[in-house]
Design a protein around this motif. Structure first.
Motif, PDB file in Angstrom:
ATOM      1  N   GLU A   1     -10.587   2.170  -7.581  1.00 34.37           N
ATOM      2  CA  GLU A   1      -9.555   3.141  -7.950  1.00 34.37           C
ATOM      3  C   GLU A   1      -8.859   2.714  -9.240  1.00 34.37           C
ATOM      4  O   GLU A   1      -8.610   3.534 -10.142  1.00 34.37           O
ATOM      5  N   ALA A   2      -8.558   1.422  -9.351  1.00 35.38           N
ATOM      6  CA  ALA A   2      -7.901   0.923 -10.560  1.00 35.38           C
ATOM      7  C   ALA A   2      -8.802   1.057 -11.777  1.00 35.38           C
ATOM      8  O   ALA A   2      -8.341   1.396 -12.874  1.00 35.38           O
TER       9      ALA A   2
ATOM     10  N   GLY B   1       0.813  -1.211   0.000  1.00 36.56           N
ATOM     11  CA  GLY B   1       0.000   0.000   0.000  1.00 36.56           C
ATOM     12  C   GLY B   1       0.845   1.259   0.000  1.00 36.56           C
ATOM     13  O   GLY B   1       0.482   2.274  -0.613  1.00 36.56           O
TER      14      GLY B   1
ATOM     15  N   TYR C   1       0.865   7.150  -6.770  1.00 37.95           N
ATOM     16  CA  TYR C   1      -0.136   8.195  -7.028  1.00 37.95           C
ATOM     17  C   TYR C   1       0.407   9.593  -6.723  1.00 37.95           C
ATOM     18  O   TYR C   1      -0.077  10.577  -7.293  1.00 37.95           O
TER      19      TYR C   1
ATOM     20  N   THR D   1      -8.813   4.593 -12.943  1.00 43.43           N
ATOM     21  CA  THR D   1      -7.557   4.884 -13.635  1.00 43.43           C
ATOM     22  C   THR D   1      -7.555   4.293 -15.038  1.00 43.43           C
ATOM     23  O   THR D   1      -7.121   4.941 -16.006  1.00 43.43           O
TER      24      THR D   1
ATOM     25  N   GLY E   1      -5.130  -4.421  -4.247  1.00 44.13           N
ATOM     26  CA  GLY E   1      -6.492  -4.921  -4.049  1.00 44.13           C
ATOM     27  C   GLY E   1      -6.529  -6.430  -3.894  1.00 44.13           C
ATOM     28  O   GLY E   1      -7.257  -6.974  -3.055  1.00 44.13           O
TER      29      GLY E   1
ATOM     30  N   ALA F   1      -2.550  -0.725  -8.116  1.00 44.64           N
ATOM     31  CA  ALA F   1      -3.796  -0.720  -7.337  1.00 44.64           C
ATOM     32  C   ALA F   1      -4.473  -2.086  -7.381  1.00 44.64           C
ATOM     33  O   ALA F   1      -5.033  -2.553  -6.372  1.00 44.64           O
TER      34      ALA F   1
ATOM     35  N   PHE G   1      -9.778  -0.526  -3.659  1.00 46.01           N
ATOM     36  CA  PHE G   1      -8.610  -0.469  -4.546  1.00 46.01           C
ATOM     37  C   PHE G   1      -9.002  -0.798  -5.980  1.00 46.01           C
ATOM     38  O   PHE G   1      -8.483  -0.200  -6.923  1.00 46.01           O
ATOM     39  N   TYR G   2      -9.894  -1.761  -6.171  1.00 50.60           N
ATOM     40  CA  TYR G   2     -10.323  -2.106  -7.530  1.00 50.60           C
ATOM     41  C   TYR G   2     -11.094  -0.953  -8.169  1.00 50.60           C
ATOM     42  O   TYR G   2     -10.965  -0.695  -9.375  1.00 50.60           O
TER      43      TYR G   2
ATOM     44  N   LEU H   1       1.880   1.932  -3.496  1.00 47.85           N
ATOM     45  CA  LEU H   1       0.776   2.486  -4.280  1.00 47.85           C
ATOM     46  C   LEU H   1       0.629   3.979  -4.015  1.00 47.85           C
ATOM     47  O   LEU H   1       0.445   4.772  -4.951  1.00 47.85           O
ATOM     48  N   ARG H   2       0.699   4.385  -2.757  1.00 48.42           N
ATOM     49  CA  ARG H   2       0.573   5.815  -2.454  1.00 48.42           C
ATOM     50  C   ARG H   2       1.692   6.613  -3.112  1.00 48.42           C
ATOM     51  O   ARG H   2       1.475   7.709  -3.612  1.00 48.42           O
TER      52      ARG H   2
END
Length: 514
Positions: free
Chosen positions: A301-302, A248, A255, A305, A283, A279, A298-299, A251-252
């Protein structure tokens, strides 16, 4: 201009012993992590950290804001705010007649006994303090140590099975924080402005200055892409539980690059794709750790994107994982719709293996809806597409998808339809076909085989397979697999007269207690 107070000095607050006792042997940082995790479970966003925990326990925060109240009630539903050592809001307001009104907005900390939110209660606020109006950004367990100047690919997979938990954490921290993700995290960190201090009481809030834009190039993009590969490799071997928090953080960082960086069009395209894949990976780790709501977030967010990038391959990947998640969450209709949407996205990508996997996802949805005919049709389509063989257009992330996964997914379809003989046969084939590298999947197929043999009434066979899966738990950290074995153990506890069952239960109980 900040309001001032006159009169007698306010007495020192009484420590909150109730919250201190609830923390137990956890460190303030570990306890804060639990609070943030509980907040995510109910859709709240709180920036709880060790400093906040310390202020609560010191009695500085007499009454938490509404967001924290909801989180605490979720964590301890049997306890009132008074049981948790807090004072009623109206009592605190009477003690602070000039306090700022509480708007009730969950992510704003009202100035009711919390000296960190107004100049009157705290004349010299810490300029580095992070205001609670910011989204939660879980800090790493320890700061990175070592160089962070470029994407450093690990020389090999760390053998977590031969090391203590403390050593495991160190290996993973080096993998994710000292290599490519550290390069990502530092790429923009130096140019980001510090968070502004809380405004004085009654003063108009000032917007934070925009972060300084830093150039993002090929090295940072490679760092994101390598982080995705590292996570997949480690997950194949060890499962998700140990990786989730550290992934995680990667991932941050990705972004941060995407949102605060400056780059050309090609870099933007690769960065969006890399962040989306990252992401999805995080996820999946949440899914395999039984954090289903986190996985859904998370999904989502993906998927956003993927659609902003107009990347059909990324979109198909997201829908494949959403279908899998919905199936495990008991949402068969959603699983079916996601699988069909994934097939539509993948139609023009030229990958028969990807379409085969998505057809399997569809078959699983039909099986859980009890539609045997539609399930068989989807299975037939999945096998026909698989038999066309690999293609150059097959996505890199599909390295796990071979004959073993095909058989394992089919076994789960027959299991959902209650056809235990066929399920057992295909699960056994999956175990035999699985490459040794994929330890997590091997443990999963063995746990599935134990479940299927129990379904057909083979108590001894189920126990033998269960014991084999338990033997792998030292290497694999997957809450999903542990949950499957726990279910099998619960169903076998009434049959301890069978020697194999006794052996399995003894081994399982030892592993569960470790």
């Amino acid at each position: 201009m900040a309001a001032t107070r006159t009169g007698e000095p306010r007495p020192a607050p009484a420590p909150n012993q109730a919250m201190r006792e609830l923390r137990g042997n956890l460190s303030p940082r570990e306890f804060a992590t639990l609070v943030r995790r509980a907040a995510r479970e109910i859709g709240e966003h709180v920036s709880c950290d060790a400093r906040y925990v310390g202020r609560v326990e010191a009695g500085e925060i007499r009454c938490p804001n509404y967001a924290y109240q909801r989180v605490f009630r979720h964590m301890w539903p049997e306890k009132s705010l008074a049981d948790l050592g807090f004072a009623p809001r109206k009592t605190v307001r009477r003690e602070l007649p000039h306090a700022e009104p509480d708007t009730g907005i969950g992510t704003v900390e009202p100035n009711t006994g919390d000296p960190g939110t107004g100049a009157a209660a705290h004349p010299a606020p810490d300029p580095a303090a992070r205001p609670l109006t910011q989204p939660s950004t879980d800090p790493p367990t320890d700061p990175p140590t070592g160089p962070a100047t470029g994407p450093a690919v690990p020389a090999g997979l760390p053998d977590l099975s031969q090391q203590s938990d403390e050593e495991n954490d160190d290996v993973l921290r080096r993998t994710f924080l000292n290599g490519a993700p550290a390069a990502m995290a530092t790429a923009l960190g130096a140019g980001r402005s510090p968070q502004p201090a809380d405004p004085p009481l009654l003063a108009a809030p000032q917007p934070p200055p925009p972060p300084e834009r830093r150039r993002v190039g090929a090295a940072e993009v490679r760092g994101v892409e390598q982080a995705v590969r590292d996570i997949r490799l480690l997950d194949d071997v060890h499962g998700a539980d140990t990786l989730f928090e550290l992934a995680g953080q990667s991932l941050r960082s990705a972004y941060v690059l995407l949102n605060d960086g400056e780059y050309n069009t090609e870099t933007e395209r690769r960065l969006q794709c890399g962040a989306g894949e990252l992401a999805i990976s995080v996820g999946w780790l949440a899914h395999d750790s039984n954090r289903l709501m986190d996985a859904r977030s998370f999904y989502s967010e993906a998927l956003a994107t993927a659609r902003m990038a107009q990347d059909a391959g990324l979109e198909a990947h997201v829908f494949s994982n959403i279908a899998f998640l919905a199936r495990d969450a008991g949402q068969a209709r959603e699983a079916l719709r996601a699988a069909q949407a994934g097939q539509a996205a993948a139609a023009g990508l030229g990958s028969d293996r990807l379409r085969s996997l998505l057809a399997l996802r569809e078959a699983s949805g039909w099986a859980r809806l009890g539609d045997r005919g539609a399930c068989q049709q989807a299975l037939h389509r999945a096998y026909a597409l698989f038999d066309r063989g690999p293609r150059d257009a097959d996505p890199e992330w599909m390295s796990f998808f071979g004959e073993a996964e095909l058989a394992g997914q089919e076994a789960q379809c027959w299991s959902a339809l209650g056809e235990w003989e066929r399920a057992s046969t295909r699960a056994e084939q999956a175990v035999g076909l699985q490459h040794p590298h994929f330890v997590r999947n091997r443990a999963l197929y063995i746990a599935e085989l134990a479940h299927d043999r129990l379904g057909r009434g083979d108590l001894a066979g189920a126990a033998v397979q269960g014991s084999e899966a338990v033997a792998l738990l030292g290497q694999v950290r997957s809450a999903r697999i542990r949950g499957m074995l726990a279910h099998t153990a619960d169903r076998l506890r009434g049959h301890s007269a069978v020697a194999e069952v006794r052996d399995f239960l003894a081994g399982y109980d030892d592993a569960a207690a470790a």
